[in-house]
Design a protein around this motif. Structure first.
Motif, PDB file in Angstrom:
ATOM      1  N   PRO A  95       0.814  -1.232   0.000  1.00 30.77           N
ATOM      2  CA  PRO A  95       0.000   0.000   0.000  1.00 30.77           C
ATOM      3  C   PRO A  95       0.839   1.270   0.000  1.00 30.77           C
ATOM      4  CG  PRO A  95      -0.833  -1.572   1.604  1.00 30.77           C
ATOM      5  CD  PRO A  95       0.492  -2.098   1.142  1.00 30.77           C
ATOM      6  N   GLY A  96       1.840   1.336   0.857  1.00 32.39           N
ATOM      7  CA  GLY A  96       2.668   2.539   0.925  1.00 32.39           C
ATOM      8  C   GLY A  96       3.444   2.780  -0.347  1.00 32.39           C
ATOM      9  N   GLY A  97       3.988   1.705  -0.916  1.00 30.60           N
ATOM     10  CA  GLY A  97       4.713   1.854  -2.175  1.00 30.60           C
ATOM     11  C   GLY A  97       3.811   2.334  -3.292  1.00 30.60           C
ATOM     12  N   SER A  98       2.557   1.881  -3.283  1.00 24.22           N
ATOM     13  CA  SER A  98       1.607   2.316  -4.310  1.00 24.22           C
ATOM     14  C   SER A  98       1.342   3.810  -4.203  1.00 24.22           C
ATOM     15  CB  SER A  98       0.291   1.538  -4.173  1.00 24.22           C
ATOM     16  OG  SER A  98       0.495   0.159  -4.441  1.00 24.22           O
ATOM     17  N   VAL A  99       1.230   4.302  -2.982  1.00 19.82           N
ATOM     18  CA  VAL A  99       1.002   5.744  -2.785  1.00 19.82           C
ATOM     19  C   VAL A  99       2.206   6.541  -3.282  1.00 19.82           C
ATOM     20  CG1 VAL A  99       0.732   7.548  -1.041  1.00 19.82           C
ATOM     21  CG2 VAL A  99      -0.628   5.466  -0.897  1.00 19.82           C
ATOM     22  N   ASP A 100       3.392   6.066  -2.970  1.00 16.67           N
ATOM     23  CA  ASP A 100       4.607   6.734  -3.445  1.00 16.67           C
ATOM     24  C   ASP A 100       4.645   6.780  -4.971  1.00 16.67           C
ATOM     25  OD1 ASP A 100       6.371   8.027  -1.758  1.00 16.67           O
ATOM     26  OD2 ASP A 100       7.196   6.162  -0.964  1.00 16.67           O
ATOM     27  N   LYS A 101       4.337   5.641  -5.598  1.00 18.96           N
ATOM     28  CA  LYS A 101       4.366   5.571  -7.059  1.00 18.96           C
ATOM     29  C   LYS A 101       3.259   6.434  -7.671  1.00 18.96           C
ATOM     30  CE  LYS A 101       6.449   0.964  -7.325  1.00 18.96           C
ATOM     31  NZ  LYS A 101       6.253  -0.446  -7.752  1.00 18.96           N
ATOM     32  N   ALA A 102       2.102   6.487  -7.004  1.00 19.60           N
ATOM     33  CA  ALA A 102       1.004   7.319  -7.505  1.00 19.60           C
ATOM     34  C   ALA A 102       1.405   8.786  -7.495  1.00 19.60           C
ATOM     35  CB  ALA A 102      -0.244   7.100  -6.660  1.00 19.60           C
ATOM     36  N   ASP A 103       2.069   9.210  -6.434  1.00 21.03           N
ATOM     37  CA  ASP A 103       2.524  10.602  -6.354  1.00 21.03           C
ATOM     38  C   ASP A 103       3.536  10.903  -7.461  1.00 21.03           C
ATOM     39  OD1 ASP A 103       2.621  13.116  -4.478  1.00 21.03           O
ATOM     40  OD2 ASP A 103       4.710  12.669  -4.966  1.00 21.03           O
TER      41      ASP A 103
END
Length: 244
Positions: A95-103
């Motif tokens: 989940p956290g990596g997905s947020v980073d990649k989304a940003d």
């Protein structure tokens, strides 16, 4: 008498000029409120002065007009959509990596569109001109991303951040009109219209059931005639509508 006339004329001119200025300011306020929507209220609450808030919003719009923004070619747009689908697919495991990649993806799309991306606050101001209704999602998503990096974000917070990033990605890739979501074609109404047209093509329940009811009535009449032992009357029909 001449002096009096001159004074009266000057007073009238000043009144007309003052009235015109008031009307011009009122029209400007209405245009900014309509254009920026909730972002207008946010800036007004932060500044505490209507004149100051409207000056800031007008400056944002002026700066935005000077940006050399460009649309994306179909291949680039589809590539970004594919990147986004991959980010969503990775959320369950990271989940956290997905947020980073989304940003990072949002920043990449903005850069490709021609937005200056060196400063986050400036990016937000620039985005607010075309997308005043999703810009707050961007702020909230970045807040959650920062909280994740500090180790204080829950999974549900991260899930909400991905949803917020998705709204901005959709807005940046939107091909409807100019992509403005303040009251133009980018506000989602075209999706509602599409759904309404699809509903209009569906059969109405009453009409769909009506033939069944008529067939059932004819079948019941035929059954009663057979039970009574009498032959069907000349010209009678079976329940399927065929002539006997």
């Amino acid at each position: 008498m001449t002096v009096l006339i001159v004074v009266i004329v000057v007073v009238v001119v000043l009144l007309l000029a003052g009235g015109g200025l008031v009307l011009a300011r009122r029209k400007r306020s209405e245009q900014l409120q309509e254009s920026f929507g909730p972002e207008y209220d946010r800036v007004l609450d932060r500044s505490g002065s209507k004149n100051e808030a409207e000056a800031e919003l007008a400056e944002r719009r002026k700066r935005h007009q000077q940006l050399d923004l460009r649309s994306l070619d179909p291949q680039t747009r589809e590539r970004f959509r594919g990147d986004w689908k991959q980010i969503q697919g990775e959320f369950v495991d990271d989940p956290g990596g997905s947020v980073d990649k989304a940003d990072s993806l949002v920043t990449t799309i903005m850069r490709e569109r021609g937005y200056p991306v060196d400063d986050f606050d400036q990016r937000v101001d620039d985005i607010s001109v075309e997308h005043p209704r999703v810009v707050e999602n961007y702020r909230e998503a970045r807040r959650v991303r920062d909280a994740y990096r500090n180790g204080s974000a829950e999974t549900e917070d991260l899930r909400g951040a991905v949803t917020s990033y998705r709204s901005l990605v959709d807005a940046l890739l939107d091909e409807g009109g100019d992509g403005h979501d303040g009251g133009g074609s980018g506000d989602g109404r075209h999706r509602e219209d599409d759904g309404r047209h699809r509903d209009e093509g569906r059969p109405v329940e009453g009409r769909r059931d009506e033939p069944r009811g008529a067939e059932g009535e004819r079948a019941g009449q035929a059954r009663q005639e057979r039970e009574a032992g009498g032959p069907p009357a000349d010209g009678a029909h079976d329940h399927d509508g065929s002539r006997r």
